[in-house]
Enzyme design. Structure first.
Site, mmCIF file in Angstrom:
data_model
loop_
_atom_site.group_PDB
_atom_site.id
_atom_site.type_symbol
_atom_site.label_atom_id
_atom_site.label_comp_id
_atom_site.label_asym_id
_atom_site.label_seq_id
_atom_site.Cartn_x
_atom_site.Cartn_y
_atom_site.Cartn_z
ATOM 1 N N LEU A 147 0.866 -1.170 0.000
ATOM 2 C CA LEU A 147 0.000 0.000 0.000
ATOM 3 C C LEU A 147 0.903 1.220 0.000
ATOM 4 O O LEU A 147 1.916 1.252 0.709
ATOM 5 C CB LEU A 147 -0.915 0.023 1.236
ATOM 6 C CG LEU A 147 -2.041 -1.011 1.309
ATOM 7 C CD1 LEU A 147 -2.799 -0.845 2.626
ATOM 8 C CD2 LEU A 147 -2.998 -0.867 0.138
ATOM 9 N N ASP A 148 0.545 2.236 -0.797
ATOM 10 C CA ASP A 148 1.339 3.458 -0.840
ATOM 11 C C ASP A 148 1.398 4.118 0.536
ATOM 12 O O ASP A 148 0.536 3.891 1.392
ATOM 13 C CB ASP A 148 0.742 4.450 -1.839
ATOM 14 C CG ASP A 148 0.794 3.935 -3.262
ATOM 15 O OD1 ASP A 148 1.599 3.028 -3.536
ATOM 16 O OD2 ASP A 148 0.019 4.444 -4.090
ATOM 17 N N LYS A 149 2.397 4.974 0.715
ATOM 18 C CA LYS A 149 2.564 5.678 1.987
ATOM 19 C C LYS A 149 1.311 6.460 2.358
ATOM 20 O O LYS A 149 0.911 6.518 3.526
ATOM 21 C CB LYS A 149 3.771 6.613 1.906
ATOM 22 C CG LYS A 149 4.067 7.363 3.194
ATOM 23 C CD LYS A 149 5.287 8.264 3.030
ATOM 24 C CE LYS A 149 5.561 9.035 4.311
ATOM 25 N NZ LYS A 149 6.735 9.949 4.165
ATOM 26 N N THR B 69 -1.732 5.830 1.392
ATOM 27 C CA THR B 69 -2.931 4.986 1.328
ATOM 28 C C THR B 69 -3.081 4.223 2.633
ATOM 29 O O THR B 69 -2.105 3.713 3.179
ATOM 30 C CB THR B 69 -2.837 3.998 0.154
ATOM 31 O OG1 THR B 69 -2.735 4.723 -1.062
ATOM 32 C CG2 THR B 69 -4.068 3.101 0.094
ATOM 33 N N HIS C 150 0.488 1.625 -8.211
ATOM 34 C CA HIS C 150 -0.412 2.785 -8.234
ATOM 35 C C HIS C 150 -1.612 2.573 -9.167
ATOM 36 O O HIS C 150 -2.141 3.531 -9.736
ATOM 37 C CB HIS C 150 0.332 4.055 -8.672
ATOM 38 C CG HIS C 150 1.564 4.361 -7.890
ATOM 39 N ND1 HIS C 150 1.592 4.373 -6.507
ATOM 40 C CD2 HIS C 150 2.833 4.657 -8.290
ATOM 41 C CE1 HIS C 150 2.805 4.680 -6.094
ATOM 42 N NE2 HIS C 150 3.576 4.839 -7.150
#
Length: 244
Positions: A102-104, A106, A187
């Protein structure tokens, strides 16, 4: 007696298939002798197994469900000393790793485990594990935009697979969209929504396969139940039946 690659996987070294590569590369010793033959069987209670000179121990397999907050990166270690998801589960003694990323910025559902085979099954792009995200986006997508998301979007790395998309709510100048995909491109959700003219302002993953965040506060975590693990293992069984 069990296959060497299975013991390595259960020790958290790597998935069985990756462990096979480590074995054939000559990086594994059993009782002081280098072993390169796949299918070698060992007794984990008696034999001394070393990978790159380090003795391995079979860990208890654990499965942790984390509700990741924003501001944490999804990695085990970070050379820049940023906060990682491992900081949130410091009392888990086993050497678990995140399943996917998971993105930072998110938040939401993240599974961590030391089960290498399950990680392989859940993250392989061809295995089709559904992941549902709730996104707050700029503007209000019309029905044609929703249908485009469902049919597939052409990105720089190719067309996305069909998805499930739904307009959940319309706000003043933004909207909430639910998007379910089974791929794992970098992404991907953000790129899909941006491509239809609605950049993401906030993103949360709320489902991963059969798992959801019911009863779990942001930053909290819990161990999976036996029935939840059994359900996830069905994915691994499907993968093994196809690849073996």
């Amino acid at each position: 007696m069990e296959r060497l690659q299975k013991i390595m996987s259960q020790a958290g070294i790597a998935s069985r298939r990756k462990s096979e590569e480590i074995i054939t590369a000559g990086r594994v010793e059993v009782n002081g002798k280098v072993v390169t033959e796949l299918g070698t069987k060992v007794n984990p209670n008696e034999d001394i197994i070393k990978v790159d000179g380090q003795k391995i121990e079979r860990e208890k397999l654990v499965y942790v469900l984390l509700n990741k907050p924003k501001g944490y990166i999804t990695t085990v270690d970070d050379p820049r000393n940023r906060r990682t998801v491992m900081d949130l589960i410091q009392d888990v003694s086993q050497a678990v790793h995140p399943v996917g990323r998971l993105d930072k910025d998110t938040e939401g559902l993240l599974l961590l485990t030391n089960d290498g085979d399950l990680t392989y099954a859940l993250t392989h792009p061809s295995h089709g594990v559904d992941k549902t995200y709730i996104a707050t986006v700029k503007g209000i997508p019309n029905q044609s935009k929703i249908e485009a998301l469902e049919e597939g979007i052409k990105l720089k790395d190719g067309w996305t697979a069909p998805a499930e998309a739904k307009l959940v709510a319309e706000l003043a100048d933004e909207a909430i969209v639910s998007l379910t995909i089974h791929e794992g491109r970098k992404h991907q959700v953000k790129r899909m929504l941006k491509s239809v003219g609605h950049p993401v302002e906030d993103l949360k993953r709320v489902k991963f396969g059969s798992l959801d965040l019911t009863g779990l506060s942001v930053g909290g975590y819990r161990y999976l139940t036996n029935s939840e693990v059994k359900e996830l293992k069905k994915v691994e069984d499907r993968v093994n039946s196809v690849e073996n």
